[in-house]
Design a protein around this motif. Structure first.
Motif, PDB file in Angstrom:
ATOM      1  N   GLY A 187       0.792  -1.222   0.000  1.00 48.72           N
ATOM      2  CA  GLY A 187       0.000   0.000   0.000  1.00 48.72           C
ATOM      3  C   GLY A 187       0.822   1.269   0.000  1.00 48.72           C
ATOM      4  O   GLY A 187       0.345   2.329   0.392  1.00 48.72           O
ATOM      5  N   TRP A 188       2.061   1.158  -0.472  1.00 49.27           N
ATOM      6  CA  TRP A 188       2.924   2.351  -0.532  1.00 49.27           C
ATOM      7  C   TRP A 188       2.681   3.160  -1.793  1.00 49.27           C
ATOM      8  O   TRP A 188       3.132   4.302  -1.881  1.00 49.27           O
ATOM      9  N   VAL A 189       2.031   2.563  -2.773  1.00 43.35           N
ATOM     10  CA  VAL A 189       1.745   3.244  -4.032  1.00 43.35           C
ATOM     11  C   VAL A 189       0.334   2.899  -4.479  1.00 43.35           C
ATOM     12  O   VAL A 189      -0.203   1.847  -4.132  1.00 43.35           O
ATOM     13  N   ALA A 190      -0.264   3.795  -5.240  1.00 39.72           N
ATOM     14  CA  ALA A 190      -1.582   3.559  -5.825  1.00 39.72           C
ATOM     15  C   ALA A 190      -1.554   4.063  -7.262  1.00 39.72           C
ATOM     16  O   ALA A 190      -0.764   4.953  -7.605  1.00 39.72           O
ATOM     17  N   ALA A 191      -2.405   3.481  -8.092  1.00 44.97           N
ATOM     18  CA  ALA A 191      -2.450   3.883  -9.496  1.00 44.97           C
ATOM     19  C   ALA A 191      -1.035   3.819 -10.084  1.00 44.97           C
ATOM     20  O   ALA A 191      -0.388   2.786 -10.040  1.00 44.97           O
ATOM     21  N   ASN A 192      -0.528   4.946 -10.605  1.00 44.71           N
ATOM     22  CA  ASN A 192       0.789   4.948 -11.250  1.00 44.71           C
ATOM     23  C   ASN A 192       1.885   5.543 -10.372  1.00 44.71           C
ATOM     24  O   ASN A 192       2.961   5.908 -10.860  1.00 44.71           O
ATOM     25  N   ASP A 193       1.622   5.651  -9.058  1.00 44.87           N
ATOM     26  CA  ASP A 193       2.582   6.254  -8.129  1.00 44.87           C
ATOM     27  C   ASP A 193       3.897   5.488  -8.088  1.00 44.87           C
ATOM     28  O   ASP A 193       3.956   4.294  -8.383  1.00 44.87           O
TER      29      ASP A 193
END
Length: 238
Positions: free
Chosen positions: A21-27
């Protein structure tokens, strides 16, 4: 380590960041420096959960694409990655993500700069919040450059977190430690505030870091303790 192994490791770390959960979508974005002075970097506009080795791009120090699918472009944060490599020859990998708790500190403009947890002192030291910079511009590289000689882990104001290491696993572990320390610090705050370690114990831990990471001279990312008096770098005081 062979090129294919490096590319598979980058993808593995990307998948782990998404699962945590450190990134979402294109993060988020990752880069690794190769022995020939080129770099493998994640593409722009692709979720880290879907990254595959053949999606990675090889670029040079001038940010020119040397290898990869023509329809893909290098991460929009490539300028930030390249500045890290320019500032420190010991950096072999860069990881950028938005771990929620650590990023909460970045959004609140609160550095993680106390010495209350043994592992964090040894692994990441004090973590400053760097000045705000517009993503994908040279504002971010210019904002982080003064901090890179002293810190391996940075909070990017109103943005996220950045870690560097001699290799990808080291940079990834530092991001893991940062997020755990942020969670612990937040819990400690709710319980009345973290209690710093005694100064002599901090100095002992700094010596352990020097032996562990084989650093010489100043300890990157750490406040100095000498003669019972606390001494800080000017950057730490900003």
């Amino acid at each position: 380590m062979q090129t294919q192994e490096i590319k598979e490791m980058i993808c593995d770390v990307c998948h782990k960041m998404w699962q945590l959960g450190w990134v979402a979508a294109n993060d988020g974005n990752i880069s690794v420096k190769m022995e020939d002075g080129t770099f493998w970097i994640t593409p722009s506009g692709v979720s880290k959960s879907f990254i595959k080795p053949d999606m990675l791009l090889r670029v040079n120090a001038d940010m020119e694409t040397l290898e990869g699918k023509k329809e893909l472009k290098p991460s929009s944060e490539m300028k930030m990655h390249m500045r890290c490599y320019q500032e420190r020859s010991d950096i072999g990998a860069v990881v950028h993500a938005h771990p929620p708790t650590a990023t909460g500190f970045a959004v609140a403009n609160k550095p993680l700069d106390d010495y209350s947890m043994i592992e964090s002192v040894i692994t990441i030291g004090s973590v400053p919040v760097t000045p705000y910079g517009a993503p994908s511009t040279y504002e971010v590289p210019d904002a982080i450059a003064p901090y890179l000689p002293y810190h391996d882990v940075l909070l990017l104001q109103n943005h996220g977190a950045l870690t560097v290491g001699c290799d990808l696993i080291t940079a990834y572990y530092r991001m893991e430690t940062l997020e755990l320390f942020a969670k612990i610090s937040l819990t400690a705050h709710l319980l009345g505030g973290a209690k710093e370690l005694p100064r002599d114990k901090i100095a002992q831990l700094l010596d352990l870091r020097e032996n562990y990471y084989h650093v010489t001279g100043k300890h990157p990312g750490y406040r100095k303790y000498s003669g019972g008096e606390e001494k800080e770098t000017a950057l730490h005081q900003e």
